[in-house]
Design an enzyme around this catalytic site. Sequence first.
Site, mmCIF file in Angstrom:
data_model
loop_
_atom_site.group_PDB
_atom_site.id
_atom_site.type_symbol
_atom_site.label_atom_id
_atom_site.label_comp_id
_atom_site.label_asym_id
_atom_site.label_seq_id
_atom_site.Cartn_x
_atom_site.Cartn_y
_atom_site.Cartn_z
ATOM 1 C CG ASP A 213 40.772 10.510 -0.082
ATOM 2 O OD1 ASP A 213 40.248 9.378 0.024
ATOM 3 O OD2 ASP A 213 41.938 10.693 -0.490
ATOM 4 C CG HIS B 208 11.669 1.152 0.219
ATOM 5 N ND1 HIS B 208 11.500 2.489 0.465
ATOM 6 C CD2 HIS B 208 10.818 0.866 -0.798
ATOM 7 C CE1 HIS B 208 10.590 2.978 -0.362
ATOM 8 N NE2 HIS B 208 10.156 2.012 -1.133
ATOM 9 C CG ASP C 127 10.614 -1.531 -6.749
ATOM 10 O OD1 ASP C 127 10.884 -0.911 -7.787
ATOM 11 O OD2 ASP C 127 9.904 -1.071 -5.830
ATOM 12 C CG ASP D 97 9.403 2.921 -9.219
ATOM 13 O OD1 ASP D 97 9.840 1.809 -8.863
ATOM 14 O OD2 ASP D 97 8.734 3.668 -8.469
ATOM 15 C CG HIS E 238 2.800 0.357 -0.647
ATOM 16 N ND1 HIS E 238 2.357 0.511 -1.944
ATOM 17 C CD2 HIS E 238 3.243 -0.930 -0.566
ATOM 18 C CE1 HIS E 238 2.544 -0.626 -2.606
ATOM 19 N NE2 HIS E 238 3.060 -1.521 -1.788
ATOM 20 C CG HIS F 113 5.529 7.082 -6.589
ATOM 21 N ND1 HIS F 113 6.484 7.312 -7.553
ATOM 22 C CD2 HIS F 113 5.673 5.789 -6.225
ATOM 23 C CE1 HIS F 113 7.187 6.195 -7.737
ATOM 24 N NE2 HIS F 113 6.703 5.243 -6.954
ATOM 25 C CG HIS G 75 9.127 8.245 -4.288
ATOM 26 N ND1 HIS G 75 9.538 7.794 -3.064
ATOM 27 C CD2 HIS G 75 8.751 7.135 -4.973
ATOM 28 C CE1 HIS G 75 9.425 6.469 -3.016
ATOM 29 N NE2 HIS G 75 8.960 6.049 -4.161
ATOM 30 C CD GLU H 231 4.694 1.810 -6.305
ATOM 31 O OE1 GLU H 231 5.404 1.011 -5.690
ATOM 32 O OE2 GLU H 231 5.070 2.956 -6.611
ATOM 33 C CE1 TYR I 108 4.863 -5.812 -1.088
ATOM 34 C CE2 TYR I 108 3.018 -4.501 -0.272
ATOM 35 C CZ TYR I 108 3.995 -4.724 -1.225
ATOM 36 O OH TYR I 108 4.108 -3.873 -2.294
ATOM 37 N NE ARG J 198 6.768 -2.611 -4.892
ATOM 38 C CZ ARG J 198 7.486 -2.970 -3.851
ATOM 39 N NH1 ARG J 198 6.886 -3.431 -2.761
ATOM 40 N NH2 ARG J 198 8.805 -2.884 -3.861
ATOM 41 C CD GLU K 113 6.781 0.653 -8.930
ATOM 42 O OE1 GLU K 113 7.684 -0.076 -8.461
ATOM 43 O OE2 GLU K 113 6.647 1.855 -8.622
HETATM 44 N N1 GLY Z 1 10.922 1.800 -5.881
HETATM 45 C C1 GLY Z 1 10.250 2.624 -4.946
HETATM 46 C C2 GLY Z 1 8.837 2.683 -5.226
HETATM 47 O O1 GLY Z 1 8.305 1.822 -5.877
HETATM 48 O O2 GLY Z 1 8.173 3.609 -4.878
HETATM 49 MN MN MN Z 2 9.300 0.650 -7.304
HETATM 50 MN MN MN Z 3 7.176 3.190 -7.177
#
Ligand code: GLY
Ligand code: MN
Ligand code: MN
Length: 432
Positions: free
Chosen positions: A32, A235, A252, A263, A342, A346, A353, A376, A380, A398, A400
């Site tokens: 609950d 992720h 991140d 982000d 990737h 975005h 996103h 970003e 890797y 990374r 970003e």
């Molecule tokens: N944190 C998710 C991305 O960088 O798209």
């Molecule tokens: Mn990110």
């Molecule tokens: Mn991102």
Amino acid sequence: MFAARRQRFLDALGPDSVAILVGARLATRSADTEYPFRQDSDFWYLTGFDQPDAVAVLRNDAGPAFTLFVQPKDRAAETWTGIRPGVEGAVERYGADEAYPSGELIEKLPTLLERARHVYHVLGRRKDVDRKLIAVQEELRTRTKLGFAPAADLIDPRHLLHEMRLFKDPEELDWMRRAAAISAEGHERAAGLAQPGKYEYQLEAELLHAFRSNGASGPAYGSIVGGGKNAAILHYVTNDQRLAKDSMVLIDAGAELAGYASDVTRTYPVGGRFSGAGRAVYEVVLAAQEAALALCRPGATLPQIHEAAVRSLIEGMVSLQLVEGTVDDVFANESYRPWYMHGTSHWLGLDVHDVGTYSRGKEPRKLEPGMVFTVEPGLYVRDDDENAPESLRGLGVRIEDDVIITDDGHENLNTAIAKRIPDVEAWVRAGS
Ligand code: GLY
Ligand code: MN
Ligand code: MN
């Protein structure tokens, strides 16, 4: 602000349109208990109403332009779960022309819809609303001799709404700048804890502390704190490992403020000194990010920005002996992809996103002022990667940032977050 958006939305619909917008409901977490409430982004964008179980009906036929269905005042329920604006508050504080308890939506739908030529509604969210909507149309068909008519079409409002959301207005940009400033504080605190022996979750806790203590609702998405080889899991959110000496940690994480996401990714040297292969990989990714950022201006496209990042990464991958060949060859044969799999950008906004189309017909859309997106690039190398030189295995970087396209270039929202090697090292060493 919300009223102006509603007006723009209504102006974009055909005449005699009625739009039904369904807000988010509480989702069960376990037994609950429920997940913290997060309003549906489209609903928030048009109403600013942050309570569960609400429905908005917007119309430009003869009826009231803005009807809100909300949880009514209820002393007993409010004692448990908090004070509700109720129908009075919906009118007085949220600008509704009229408001009713949520429980009356289904019975009021026939009246709300009887003059609509075009109905805007997202099917599949609320079966009871979908069913009633269809029943009302069929019932109107039986009353044509009396001057009624079913709507000519049922349209998904999201293509219109999401095109609006893609272009941020000045208030939205301010929220995003503030979310970025809070994220900067979180990163600085977490960087200070990037010391050997610390657990990833301790860094995560620093991020959360900064986010919440500055009034953000929390992280805009699950914070990623990946030490060592965990940085190569895109992720990774388990965040339960210890940081090793001479490793790096990829963070991140961004705050969500007034619904707006930040982000940001940085990769910090554990202990405060980039060294060896980690330093080399960092320099490669930083150069790629700078090459990509240099293209962020009106008229450019996201694929061009991605290509600039990839080409720069390839140059670096050649020098790191990950790939062989000319930049053109490697770009064409995509042999870089095991280490950069990737996209580079975005859209960013109420969703991390964010919504908005990426192309116009077959063409990628050109960037215009008011669009906000991430840049970003990363590199890797999994620890079990037998195709990579041993010295690179288990490394992930990374970097970003979030940018707003301006009239003549871009505004980087994250310049307060250390990124150049000496600045990043200084942030970590400040906490040692
Ligand atoms: N944190 C998710 C991305 O960088 O798209
Ligand atoms: Mn990110
Ligand atoms: Mn991102």
